[in-house]
Design a protein around this motif. Structure first.
Motif, PDB file in Angstrom:
ATOM      1  N   ARG A   1       7.226  19.014  -9.360  1.00  0.00           N
ATOM      2  CA  ARG A   1       5.992  18.361  -8.925  1.00  0.00           C
ATOM      3  C   ARG A   1       4.773  19.070  -9.506  1.00  0.00           C
ATOM      4  O   ARG A   1       3.780  18.427  -9.859  1.00  0.00           O
ATOM      5  CB  ARG A   1       5.933  18.330  -7.399  1.00  0.00           C
ATOM      6  CG  ARG A   1       7.029  17.472  -6.769  1.00  0.00           C
ATOM      7  CD  ARG A   1       6.991  17.498  -5.254  1.00  0.00           C
ATOM      8  NE  ARG A   1       7.998  16.608  -4.695  1.00  0.00           N
ATOM      9  CZ  ARG A   1       8.212  16.429  -3.390  1.00  0.00           C
ATOM     10  NH1 ARG A   1       7.452  17.090  -2.508  1.00  0.00           N
ATOM     11  NH2 ARG A   1       9.148  15.613  -2.956  1.00  0.00           N
ATOM     12  N   ASN A   2       4.832  20.398  -9.594  1.00  0.00           N
ATOM     13  CA  ASN A   2       3.746  21.127 -10.248  1.00  0.00           C
ATOM     14  C   ASN A   2       3.745  20.854 -11.752  1.00  0.00           C
ATOM     15  O   ASN A   2       2.691  20.705 -12.374  1.00  0.00           O
ATOM     16  CB  ASN A   2       3.894  22.625  -9.998  1.00  0.00           C
ATOM     17  CG  ASN A   2       3.717  22.995  -8.537  1.00  0.00           C
ATOM     18  OD1 ASN A   2       2.951  22.364  -7.810  1.00  0.00           O
ATOM     19  ND2 ASN A   2       4.449  24.004  -8.089  1.00  0.00           N
ATOM     20  N   ALA A   3       4.961  20.807 -12.327  1.00  0.00           N
ATOM     21  CA  ALA A   3       5.062  20.569 -13.766  1.00  0.00           C
ATOM     22  C   ALA A   3       4.490  19.209 -14.155  1.00  0.00           C
ATOM     23  O   ALA A   3       3.932  19.048 -15.246  1.00  0.00           O
ATOM     24  CB  ALA A   3       6.521  20.672 -14.206  1.00  0.00           C
ATOM     25  N   GLN A   4       4.622  18.234 -13.268  1.00  0.00           N
ATOM     26  CA  GLN A   4       4.051  16.914 -13.556  1.00  0.00           C
ATOM     27  C   GLN A   4       2.537  16.991 -13.699  1.00  0.00           C
ATOM     28  O   GLN A   4       1.947  16.281 -14.519  1.00  0.00           O
ATOM     29  CB  GLN A   4       4.429  15.931 -12.444  1.00  0.00           C
ATOM     30  CG  GLN A   4       5.876  15.485 -12.470  1.00  0.00           C
ATOM     31  CD  GLN A   4       6.195  14.543 -11.332  1.00  0.00           C
ATOM     32  OE1 GLN A   4       6.227  14.917 -10.155  1.00  0.00           O
ATOM     33  NE2 GLN A   4       6.424  13.288 -11.659  1.00  0.00           N
ATOM     34  N   ALA A   5       1.899  17.847 -12.895  1.00  0.00           N
ATOM     35  CA  ALA A   5       0.442  18.003 -12.998  1.00  0.00           C
ATOM     36  C   ALA A   5       0.060  18.667 -14.318  1.00  0.00           C
ATOM     37  O   ALA A   5      -0.903  18.255 -14.977  1.00  0.00           O
ATOM     38  CB  ALA A   5      -0.074  18.829 -11.820  1.00  0.00           C
TER      39      ALA A   5
ATOM     40  N   LEU B   1      -1.426  16.610  -8.222  1.00  0.00           N
ATOM     41  CA  LEU B   1      -0.884  17.535  -7.225  1.00  0.00           C
ATOM     42  C   LEU B   1      -0.990  16.962  -5.818  1.00  0.00           C
ATOM     43  O   LEU B   1      -0.057  17.081  -5.010  1.00  0.00           O
ATOM     44  CB  LEU B   1      -1.612  18.876  -7.310  1.00  0.00           C
ATOM     45  CG  LEU B   1      -1.293  19.750  -8.524  1.00  0.00           C
ATOM     46  CD1 LEU B   1      -2.204  20.974  -8.546  1.00  0.00           C
ATOM     47  CD2 LEU B   1       0.169  20.174  -8.513  1.00  0.00           C
ATOM     48  N   VAL B   2      -2.125  16.359  -5.516  1.00  0.00           N
ATOM     49  CA  VAL B   2      -2.293  15.742  -4.196  1.00  0.00           C
ATOM     50  C   VAL B   2      -1.280  14.612  -4.002  1.00  0.00           C
ATOM     51  O   VAL B   2      -0.686  14.462  -2.934  1.00  0.00           O
ATOM     52  CB  VAL B   2      -3.733  15.216  -4.030  1.00  0.00           C
ATOM     53  CG1 VAL B   2      -3.873  14.440  -2.727  1.00  0.00           C
ATOM     54  CG2 VAL B   2      -4.724  16.367  -4.065  1.00  0.00           C
TER      55      VAL B   2
ATOM     56  N   LEU C   1       0.741  12.737  -0.759  1.00  0.00           N
ATOM     57  CA  LEU C   1       0.686  11.289  -0.567  1.00  0.00           C
ATOM     58  C   LEU C   1       2.019  10.602  -0.823  1.00  0.00           C
ATOM     59  O   LEU C   1       2.410   9.702  -0.068  1.00  0.00           O
ATOM     60  CB  LEU C   1      -0.394  10.691  -1.475  1.00  0.00           C
ATOM     61  CG  LEU C   1      -1.828  11.137  -1.184  1.00  0.00           C
ATOM     62  CD1 LEU C   1      -2.800  10.434  -2.120  1.00  0.00           C
ATOM     63  CD2 LEU C   1      -2.190  10.850   0.265  1.00  0.00           C
ATOM     64  N   VAL C   2       2.735  10.990  -1.870  1.00  0.00           N
ATOM     65  CA  VAL C   2       4.007  10.335  -2.161  1.00  0.00           C
ATOM     66  C   VAL C   2       5.046  10.596  -1.079  1.00  0.00           C
ATOM     67  O   VAL C   2       5.666   9.651  -0.572  1.00  0.00           O
ATOM     68  CB  VAL C   2       4.527  10.746  -3.551  1.00  0.00           C
ATOM     69  CG1 VAL C   2       5.962  10.262  -3.753  1.00  0.00           C
ATOM     70  CG2 VAL C   2       3.640  10.162  -4.631  1.00  0.00           C
TER      71      VAL C   2
ATOM     72  N   ALA D   1       0.824  -1.204   0.000  1.00  0.00           N
ATOM     73  CA  ALA D   1       0.000   0.000   0.000  1.00  0.00           C
ATOM     74  C   ALA D   1       0.860   1.258   0.000  1.00  0.00           C
ATOM     75  O   ALA D   1       0.488   2.283  -0.582  1.00  0.00           O
ATOM     76  CB  ALA D   1      -0.930  -0.005   1.214  1.00  0.00           C
ATOM     77  N   MET D   2       2.021   1.198   0.642  1.00  0.00           N
ATOM     78  CA  MET D   2       2.894   2.371   0.714  1.00  0.00           C
ATOM     79  C   MET D   2       3.541   2.712  -0.618  1.00  0.00           C
ATOM     80  O   MET D   2       3.863   3.880  -0.877  1.00  0.00           O
ATOM     81  CB  MET D   2       3.989   2.142   1.766  1.00  0.00           C
ATOM     82  CG  MET D   2       3.484   2.076   3.188  1.00  0.00           C
ATOM     83  SD  MET D   2       4.819   1.737   4.355  1.00  0.00           S
ATOM     84  CE  MET D   2       3.884   1.487   5.868  1.00  0.00           C
ATOM     85  N   ILE D   3       3.768   1.728  -1.474  1.00  0.00           N
ATOM     86  CA  ILE D   3       4.409   2.011  -2.753  1.00  0.00           C
ATOM     87  C   ILE D   3       3.410   2.405  -3.833  1.00  0.00           C
ATOM     88  O   ILE D   3       3.809   2.854  -4.908  1.00  0.00           O
ATOM     89  CB  ILE D   3       5.237   0.804  -3.243  1.00  0.00           C
ATOM     90  CG1 ILE D   3       4.324  -0.381  -3.570  1.00  0.00           C
ATOM     91  CG2 ILE D   3       6.289   0.415  -2.228  1.00  0.00           C
ATOM     92  CD1 ILE D   3       5.060  -1.561  -4.161  1.00  0.00           C
ATOM     93  N   LEU D   4       2.115   2.267  -3.552  1.00  0.00           N
ATOM     94  CA  LEU D   4       1.098   2.567  -4.564  1.00  0.00           C
ATOM     95  C   LEU D   4       1.112   4.027  -5.019  1.00  0.00           C
ATOM     96  O   LEU D   4       1.018   4.284  -6.234  1.00  0.00           O
ATOM     97  CB  LEU D   4      -0.288   2.191  -4.042  1.00  0.00           C
ATOM     98  CG  LEU D   4      -0.727   0.748  -4.270  1.00  0.00           C
ATOM     99  CD1 LEU D   4      -2.112   0.525  -3.697  1.00  0.00           C
ATOM    100  CD2 LEU D   4      -0.705   0.397  -5.753  1.00  0.00           C
ATOM    101  N   PRO D   5       1.200   5.035  -4.120  1.00  0.00           N
ATOM    102  CA  PRO D   5       1.206   6.424  -4.615  1.00  0.00           C
ATOM    103  C   PRO D   5       2.317   6.700  -5.611  1.00  0.00           C
ATOM    104  O   PRO D   5       2.102   7.389  -6.612  1.00  0.00           O
ATOM    105  CB  PRO D   5       1.373   7.245  -3.324  1.00  0.00           C
ATOM    106  CG  PRO D   5       0.801   6.381  -2.252  1.00  0.00           C
ATOM    107  CD  PRO D   5       1.155   4.988  -2.638  1.00  0.00           C
ATOM    108  N   GLY D   6       3.511   6.162  -5.348  1.00  0.00           N
ATOM    109  CA  GLY D   6       4.607   6.359  -6.284  1.00  0.00           C
ATOM    110  C   GLY D   6       4.344   5.727  -7.628  1.00  0.00           C
ATOM    111  O   GLY D   6       4.711   6.274  -8.681  1.00  0.00           O
TER     112      GLY D   6
END
Length: 386
Positions: free
Chosen positions: A281-285, A115-116, A121-122, A54-59
Protein backbone atom coordinates in the motif's frame (compact mmCIF):
# COMPACT_ATOMS: atom_id res chain seq x y z
CA UNK A 1 7.27 28.40 -4.80
CA UNK A 2 8.33 30.51 -7.78
CA UNK A 3 5.69 31.79 -10.14
CA UNK A 4 6.60 29.29 -12.87
CA UNK A 5 6.39 26.45 -10.34
CA UNK A 6 2.93 27.52 -9.26
CA UNK A 7 1.91 27.83 -12.90
CA UNK A 8 3.09 24.32 -13.84
CA UNK A 9 1.71 22.80 -10.62
CA UNK A 10 -1.68 24.38 -11.27
CA UNK A 11 -1.67 22.98 -14.79
CA UNK A 12 -0.77 19.53 -13.47
CA UNK A 13 -3.53 19.55 -10.86
CA UNK A 14 -6.15 20.65 -13.39
CA UNK A 15 -5.17 17.95 -15.86
CA UNK A 16 -4.94 15.40 -13.05
CA UNK A 17 -8.47 16.21 -11.94
CA UNK A 18 -9.82 16.02 -15.48
CA UNK A 19 -8.01 12.78 -16.37
CA UNK A 20 -8.96 11.21 -13.05
CA UNK A 21 -12.60 12.14 -13.49
CA UNK A 22 -12.76 10.64 -16.98
CA UNK A 23 -10.98 7.42 -15.99
CA UNK A 24 -13.02 6.97 -12.82
CA UNK A 25 -16.24 7.41 -14.77
CA UNK A 26 -15.14 4.83 -17.36
CA UNK A 27 -14.19 2.18 -14.82
CA UNK A 28 -17.08 3.04 -12.51
CA UNK A 29 -19.65 2.63 -15.29
CA UNK A 30 -18.19 -0.79 -16.10
CA UNK A 31 -18.67 -1.95 -12.52
CA UNK A 32 -21.91 -0.06 -11.93
CA UNK A 33 -23.69 -1.86 -14.77
CA UNK A 34 -23.10 -5.25 -13.14
CA UNK A 35 -23.90 -3.82 -9.73
CA UNK A 36 -27.15 -2.34 -11.04
CA UNK A 37 -28.25 -5.75 -12.34
CA UNK A 38 -27.56 -7.35 -8.97
CA UNK A 39 -29.35 -4.64 -7.01
CA UNK A 40 -32.44 -4.67 -9.22
CA UNK A 41 -32.57 -8.46 -9.15
CA UNK A 42 -32.54 -8.26 -5.35
CA UNK A 43 -35.59 -6.01 -5.36
CA UNK A 44 -33.75 -3.05 -3.83
CA UNK A 45 -34.27 0.63 -4.60
CA UNK A 46 -32.17 3.09 -6.58
CA UNK A 47 -30.94 4.62 -3.30
CA UNK A 48 -29.26 1.32 -2.44
CA UNK A 49 -27.62 1.35 -5.87
CA UNK A 50 -26.28 4.87 -5.25
CA UNK A 51 -25.03 3.82 -1.82
CA UNK A 52 -23.21 0.81 -3.24
CA UNK A 53 -21.81 2.89 -6.09
CA UNK A 54 -20.28 5.33 -3.62
CA UNK A 55 -18.69 2.43 -1.73
CA UNK A 56 -16.85 1.09 -4.77
CA UNK A 57 -15.46 4.49 -5.78
CA UNK A 58 -12.33 4.43 -3.52
CA UNK A 59 -11.25 1.12 -5.01
CA UNK A 60 -11.72 2.47 -8.52
CA UNK A 61 -9.77 5.65 -7.72
CA UNK A 62 -6.82 3.63 -6.39
CA UNK A 63 -6.65 1.80 -9.70
CA UNK A 64 -6.77 4.89 -11.92
CA UNK A 65 -4.71 7.29 -9.76
CA UNK A 66 -1.25 6.38 -11.19
CA UNK A 67 -2.67 6.48 -14.73
CA UNK A 68 -4.18 9.91 -14.09
CA UNK A 69 -0.91 11.24 -12.63
CA UNK A 70 1.07 10.00 -15.63
CA UNK A 71 -1.51 11.37 -18.07
CA UNK A 72 -1.47 14.78 -16.40
CA UNK A 73 2.33 14.95 -16.47
CA UNK A 74 2.58 13.97 -20.15
CA UNK A 75 -0.24 16.30 -21.20
CA UNK A 76 1.14 19.35 -19.43
CA UNK A 77 4.76 18.88 -20.55
CA UNK A 78 3.71 18.22 -24.13
CA UNK A 79 1.54 21.34 -24.17
CA UNK A 80 4.33 23.45 -22.67
CA UNK A 81 6.56 22.16 -25.43
CA UNK A 82 4.07 22.83 -28.23
CA UNK A 83 3.43 26.35 -26.97
CA UNK A 84 7.21 26.91 -26.61
CA UNK A 85 6.91 27.83 -22.94
CA UNK A 86 9.26 24.99 -22.07
CA UNK A 87 11.96 26.29 -24.41
CA UNK A 88 11.71 29.81 -23.01
CA UNK A 89 12.10 28.46 -19.47
CA UNK A 90 15.14 26.37 -20.46
CA UNK A 91 17.05 29.10 -22.28
CA UNK A 92 16.57 31.43 -19.30
CA UNK A 93 18.47 29.01 -17.09
CA UNK A 94 15.92 26.51 -15.85
CA UNK A 95 17.46 23.05 -16.12
CA UNK A 96 15.64 19.70 -16.10
CA UNK A 97 16.04 19.24 -12.33
CA UNK A 98 14.82 22.78 -11.66
CA UNK A 99 11.79 22.35 -13.90
CA UNK A 100 11.04 19.04 -12.17
CA UNK A 101 10.30 20.81 -8.88
CA UNK A 102 6.55 21.31 -9.50
CA UNK A 103 6.34 17.75 -10.86
CA UNK A 104 7.83 16.47 -7.61
CA UNK A 105 5.35 18.53 -5.61
CA UNK A 106 2.50 17.22 -7.73
CA UNK A 107 3.68 13.63 -7.31
CA UNK A 108 3.93 14.01 -3.53
CA UNK A 109 0.41 15.44 -3.31
CA UNK A 110 -0.98 12.58 -5.40
CA UNK A 111 0.98 10.07 -3.29
CA UNK A 112 -0.48 11.47 -0.06
CA UNK A 113 -3.94 11.09 -1.56
CA UNK A 114 -3.09 7.49 -2.47
CA UNK A 115 -1.95 6.77 1.10
CA UNK A 116 -5.24 8.00 2.51
CA UNK A 117 -7.11 5.83 0.02
CA UNK A 118 -5.17 2.60 0.52
CA UNK A 119 -4.82 2.80 4.31
CA UNK A 120 -8.20 4.27 5.29
CA UNK A 121 -10.86 4.79 2.65
CA UNK A 122 -10.55 1.55 0.69
CA UNK A 123 -10.62 -0.81 3.73
CA UNK A 124 -13.46 1.20 5.25
CA UNK A 125 -15.55 1.23 2.07
CA UNK A 126 -14.87 -2.42 1.21
CA UNK A 127 -15.79 -3.58 4.70
CA UNK A 128 -18.98 -1.55 4.70
CA UNK A 129 -19.78 -2.82 1.20
CA UNK A 130 -19.51 -6.43 2.38
CA UNK A 131 -21.65 -5.70 5.44
CA UNK A 132 -24.38 -4.10 3.36
CA UNK A 133 -24.31 -7.04 0.93
CA UNK A 134 -24.74 -9.40 3.86
CA UNK A 135 -27.63 -7.35 5.24
CA UNK A 136 -29.44 -7.46 1.91
CA UNK A 137 -28.67 -11.11 1.35
CA UNK A 138 -29.94 -12.10 4.79
CA UNK A 139 -33.28 -10.48 4.04
CA UNK A 140 -34.52 -13.80 2.71
CA UNK A 141 -38.20 -12.94 2.75
CA UNK A 142 -37.66 -9.97 0.46
CA UNK A 143 -35.34 -11.96 -1.77
CA UNK A 144 -37.21 -15.10 -2.75
CA UNK A 145 -40.10 -15.96 -0.40
CA UNK A 146 -43.35 -15.54 -2.30
CA UNK A 147 -46.56 -16.97 -1.00
CA UNK A 148 -48.92 -18.95 -3.17
CA UNK A 149 -46.50 -19.73 -6.03
CA UNK A 150 -43.57 -21.99 -6.85
CA UNK A 151 -40.23 -20.17 -6.95
CA UNK A 152 -36.70 -21.28 -7.82
CA UNK A 153 -34.24 -19.28 -5.67
CA UNK A 154 -31.33 -21.35 -7.03
CA UNK A 155 -30.74 -23.98 -9.69
CA UNK A 156 -32.18 -27.29 -8.53
CA UNK A 157 -34.25 -25.72 -5.73
CA UNK A 158 -38.05 -25.47 -5.79
CA UNK A 159 -39.90 -23.70 -2.99
CA UNK A 160 -43.61 -23.24 -2.28
CA UNK A 161 -45.25 -21.43 0.65
CA UNK A 162 -48.99 -21.27 0.96
CA UNK A 163 -49.04 -18.24 3.26
CA UNK A 164 -46.67 -15.89 5.06
CA UNK A 165 -48.19 -14.45 8.23
CA UNK A 166 -47.58 -10.96 9.56
CA UNK A 167 -45.43 -12.52 12.31
CA UNK A 168 -43.14 -14.03 9.67
CA UNK A 169 -44.38 -17.61 9.94
CA UNK A 170 -44.29 -19.70 6.76
CA UNK A 171 -47.35 -21.96 6.57
CA UNK A 172 -47.57 -25.20 4.56
CA UNK A 173 -44.06 -25.18 3.13
CA UNK A 174 -42.73 -27.41 0.36
CA UNK A 175 -39.00 -27.54 -0.47
CA UNK A 176 -37.34 -29.72 -3.11
CA UNK A 177 -33.55 -29.94 -3.38
CA UNK A 178 -32.28 -31.60 -6.58
CA UNK A 179 -28.81 -30.05 -6.72
CA UNK A 180 -26.94 -33.31 -6.05
CA UNK A 181 -28.68 -35.42 -8.71
CA UNK A 182 -26.23 -34.57 -11.48
CA UNK A 183 -23.28 -35.64 -9.31
CA UNK A 184 -24.93 -38.93 -8.32
CA UNK A 185 -26.32 -37.65 -5.03
CA UNK A 186 -29.74 -37.85 -3.46
CA UNK A 187 -32.89 -35.84 -4.06
CA UNK A 188 -34.40 -34.36 -0.91
CA UNK A 189 -37.97 -33.13 -0.46
CA UNK A 190 -39.23 -31.46 2.70
CA UNK A 191 -42.75 -30.54 3.72
CA UNK A 192 -43.73 -28.78 6.91
CA UNK A 193 -46.87 -27.30 8.43
CA UNK A 194 -44.97 -24.28 9.69
CA UNK A 195 -41.49 -22.79 9.33
CA UNK A 196 -39.47 -19.77 10.46
CA UNK A 197 -36.44 -17.94 9.11
CA UNK A 198 -33.68 -17.49 11.70
CA UNK A 199 -30.64 -15.26 11.23
CA UNK A 200 -27.65 -16.91 12.88
CA UNK A 201 -23.94 -16.14 13.01
CA UNK A 202 -23.43 -18.65 10.19
CA UNK A 203 -26.16 -17.16 8.00
CA UNK A 204 -29.93 -17.62 7.65
CA UNK A 205 -31.48 -20.95 8.58
CA UNK A 206 -34.92 -22.37 7.78
CA UNK A 207 -36.48 -23.94 10.90
CA UNK A 208 -39.33 -26.31 9.96
CA UNK A 209 -41.91 -27.82 12.35
CA UNK A 210 -44.11 -30.91 12.11
CA UNK A 211 -43.04 -32.09 8.69
CA UNK A 212 -41.76 -34.93 6.56
CA UNK A 213 -38.38 -35.44 4.90
CA UNK A 214 -38.23 -37.68 1.80
CA UNK A 215 -34.81 -38.76 0.52
CA UNK A 216 -34.60 -40.47 -2.89
CA UNK A 217 -31.27 -42.26 -3.43
CA UNK A 218 -29.73 -42.84 -6.90
CA UNK A 219 -30.74 -46.51 -6.81
CA UNK A 220 -34.41 -45.53 -6.50
CA UNK A 221 -34.82 -46.20 -2.77
CA UNK A 222 -37.12 -43.70 -1.02
CA UNK A 223 -36.62 -42.99 2.66
CA UNK A 224 -39.18 -40.96 4.58
CA UNK A 225 -38.67 -39.48 8.02
CA UNK A 226 -41.15 -37.51 10.08
CA UNK A 227 -39.84 -34.74 12.27
CA UNK A 228 -41.08 -32.32 14.86
CA UNK A 229 -38.31 -29.85 14.18
CA UNK A 230 -35.74 -29.65 11.39
CA UNK A 231 -33.16 -26.99 10.42
CA UNK A 232 -32.18 -26.35 6.79
CA UNK A 233 -29.35 -24.07 5.65
CA UNK A 234 -30.75 -21.52 3.18
CA UNK A 235 -27.65 -19.32 2.95
CA UNK A 236 -26.56 -21.18 -0.19
CA UNK A 237 -29.82 -20.20 -1.88
CA UNK A 238 -28.76 -16.57 -1.91
CA UNK A 239 -27.00 -15.17 -4.98
CA UNK A 240 -24.96 -12.68 -2.95
CA UNK A 241 -22.55 -13.23 -0.07
CA UNK A 242 -24.23 -13.70 3.27
CA UNK A 243 -21.47 -13.55 5.80
CA UNK A 244 -17.89 -14.59 5.67
CA UNK A 245 -14.26 -13.86 6.33
CA UNK A 246 -12.75 -10.53 5.42
CA UNK A 247 -10.59 -10.18 2.35
CA UNK A 248 -7.23 -8.41 2.25
CA UNK A 249 -8.82 -5.23 0.89
CA UNK A 250 -11.12 -5.12 3.92
CA UNK A 251 -8.28 -5.19 6.45
CA UNK A 252 -6.66 -2.13 7.99
CA UNK A 253 -2.90 -1.82 7.73
CA UNK A 254 -1.95 -2.04 11.46
CA UNK A 255 -3.62 -5.45 11.88
CA UNK A 256 -1.88 -6.69 8.72
CA UNK A 257 1.53 -5.65 10.02
CA UNK A 258 1.01 -7.56 13.28
CA UNK A 259 -1.43 -10.35 12.35
CA UNK A 260 -2.92 -12.49 15.08
CA UNK A 261 -3.51 -16.25 14.75
CA UNK A 262 -7.24 -15.52 14.45
CA UNK A 263 -6.60 -13.16 11.53
CA UNK A 264 -4.36 -15.71 9.80
CA UNK A 265 -7.11 -18.31 10.14
CA UNK A 266 -9.74 -15.86 8.89
CA UNK A 267 -7.86 -14.82 5.77
CA UNK A 268 -6.09 -18.11 5.06
CA UNK A 269 -2.88 -16.14 4.42
CA UNK A 270 0.55 -16.30 6.00
CA UNK A 271 1.89 -13.53 8.22
CA UNK A 272 4.52 -12.80 5.56
CA UNK A 273 1.88 -12.35 2.86
CA UNK A 274 -0.15 -9.98 5.04
CA UNK A 275 2.88 -7.83 5.82
CA UNK A 276 3.83 -7.73 2.15
CA UNK A 277 0.32 -6.54 1.24
CA UNK A 278 0.51 -3.85 3.94
CA UNK A 279 3.83 -2.53 2.62
CA UNK A 280 2.52 -2.69 -0.93
CA UNK A 281 0.00 0.00 0.00
CA UNK A 282 2.92 2.34 0.67
CA UNK A 283 4.62 1.20 -2.53
CA UNK A 284 1.53 2.16 -4.51
CA UNK A 285 1.92 5.75 -3.29
CA UNK A 286 5.61 5.84 -4.30
CA UNK A 287 4.65 4.44 -7.70
CA UNK A 288 2.38 7.46 -8.25
CA UNK A 289 5.44 9.71 -7.90
CA UNK A 290 7.34 7.49 -10.33
CA UNK A 291 4.51 7.67 -12.87
CA UNK A 292 4.38 11.47 -12.70
CA UNK A 293 8.16 11.84 -13.00
CA UNK A 294 8.38 9.37 -15.89
CA UNK A 295 5.90 11.39 -17.89
CA UNK A 296 8.06 14.45 -17.30
CA UNK A 297 11.59 13.06 -17.69
CA UNK A 298 10.95 11.05 -20.87
CA UNK A 299 9.65 14.19 -22.59
CA UNK A 300 12.14 16.69 -21.18
CA UNK A 301 15.15 14.65 -22.32
CA UNK A 302 14.05 14.84 -25.96
CA UNK A 303 14.29 18.62 -26.07
CA UNK A 304 12.16 21.05 -28.04
CA UNK A 305 10.33 19.89 -31.14
CA UNK A 306 7.82 21.76 -33.27
CA UNK A 307 6.42 18.41 -34.41
CA UNK A 308 5.35 17.31 -30.93
CA UNK A 309 6.62 14.52 -28.72
CA UNK A 310 4.32 11.65 -29.58
CA UNK A 311 7.14 9.17 -30.05
CA UNK A 312 8.46 10.02 -26.59
CA UNK A 313 4.94 9.70 -25.19
CA UNK A 314 4.64 6.18 -26.58
CA UNK A 315 8.02 5.23 -25.14
CA UNK A 316 7.11 6.66 -21.74
CA UNK A 317 3.91 4.61 -21.71
CA UNK A 318 6.00 1.48 -22.26
CA UNK A 319 8.37 2.48 -19.45
CA UNK A 320 5.52 3.06 -16.98
CA UNK A 321 3.91 -0.25 -17.96
CA UNK A 322 7.24 -2.00 -17.33
CA UNK A 323 7.50 -0.49 -13.87
CA UNK A 324 3.93 -1.60 -13.11
CA UNK A 325 4.73 -5.16 -14.22
CA UNK A 326 7.86 -5.18 -12.07
CA UNK A 327 5.82 -3.84 -9.14
CA UNK A 328 3.33 -6.71 -9.34
CA UNK A 329 6.12 -9.26 -9.78
CA UNK A 330 7.94 -8.00 -6.69
CA UNK A 331 4.72 -8.25 -4.68
CA UNK A 332 4.36 -11.91 -5.63
CA UNK A 333 7.97 -12.58 -4.64
CA UNK A 334 7.60 -10.68 -1.37
CA UNK A 335 4.57 -12.78 -0.42
CA UNK A 336 6.69 -15.93 -0.66
CA UNK A 337 10.16 -14.80 0.37
CA UNK A 338 11.07 -14.87 4.05
CA UNK A 339 13.31 -11.82 3.74
CA UNK A 340 11.73 -10.13 0.76
CA UNK A 341 9.06 -7.85 2.23
CA UNK A 342 11.06 -4.82 1.12
CA UNK A 343 10.95 -6.12 -2.47
CA UNK A 344 7.61 -4.32 -2.87
CA UNK A 345 9.55 -1.03 -2.88
CA UNK A 346 12.09 -2.18 -5.49
CA UNK A 347 10.08 -1.13 -8.56
CA UNK A 348 9.51 2.37 -7.16
CA UNK A 349 13.18 2.71 -6.18
CA UNK A 350 14.30 1.66 -9.67
CA UNK A 351 11.76 4.03 -11.19
CA UNK A 352 13.01 7.00 -9.15
CA UNK A 353 16.63 6.19 -10.01
CA UNK A 354 15.72 5.82 -13.67
CA UNK A 355 14.08 9.25 -13.76
CA UNK A 356 17.04 10.89 -12.01
CA UNK A 357 19.40 9.38 -14.59
CA UNK A 358 17.18 10.51 -17.47
CA UNK A 359 17.02 14.06 -16.11
CA UNK A 360 20.80 14.03 -15.64
CA UNK A 361 21.15 12.98 -19.29
CA UNK A 362 18.95 15.93 -20.22
CA UNK A 363 21.41 18.28 -18.50
CA UNK A 364 24.28 16.84 -20.56
CA UNK A 365 22.98 18.21 -23.85
CA UNK A 366 25.67 18.99 -26.41
CA UNK A 367 26.70 22.63 -27.07
CA UNK A 368 25.26 22.31 -30.56
CA UNK A 369 21.90 21.34 -29.12
CA UNK A 370 22.07 24.23 -26.68
CA UNK A 371 22.87 26.69 -29.45
CA UNK A 372 20.00 25.28 -31.49
CA UNK A 373 17.61 25.81 -28.58
CA UNK A 374 18.81 29.40 -28.08
CA UNK A 375 18.44 30.13 -31.80
CA UNK A 376 14.91 28.73 -31.80
CA UNK A 377 14.08 30.79 -28.72
CA UNK A 378 15.36 34.00 -30.40
CA UNK A 379 13.31 33.21 -33.51
CA UNK A 380 10.30 32.64 -31.35
CA UNK A 381 10.85 35.94 -29.54
CA UNK A 382 11.08 37.78 -32.85
CA UNK A 383 7.84 36.18 -34.05
CA UNK A 384 6.06 37.26 -30.88
CA UNK A 385 7.48 40.80 -31.16
CA UNK A 386 6.42 41.16 -34.78
Amino acid sequence: MAKIDRYILAQLLVQFGFAGLVLVLLFWINRAVRLFDQIIASGETALVFLEFSAMILPGVIVFVLPIAAFTASVTVINRLNVESELVVAQVTGFGPFRLARPVWAFGVLAALFMLVLTHVLVPMSQLRFAERQAEISENVTARFLTEGSFVHPAEGITLYIREITTEGELLDLFLSDEREIETGGVQATYTAQKALILNTEDGPRLLMFEGLAQILSPDGRLTTTGFDEFTYDVSELLTGPVIGNRTLRQLYTPEMLTPTPALLKETGETALALRAEAHFRNAQAFYVIVAALTGYSMLIVSGFSRFGMWRQVVISIGVVASFQTLDNTMLDMARRSEFGVMLVYLASAIGLLFNVVVMWMATRASPLALRKRRREARLLAREVAS
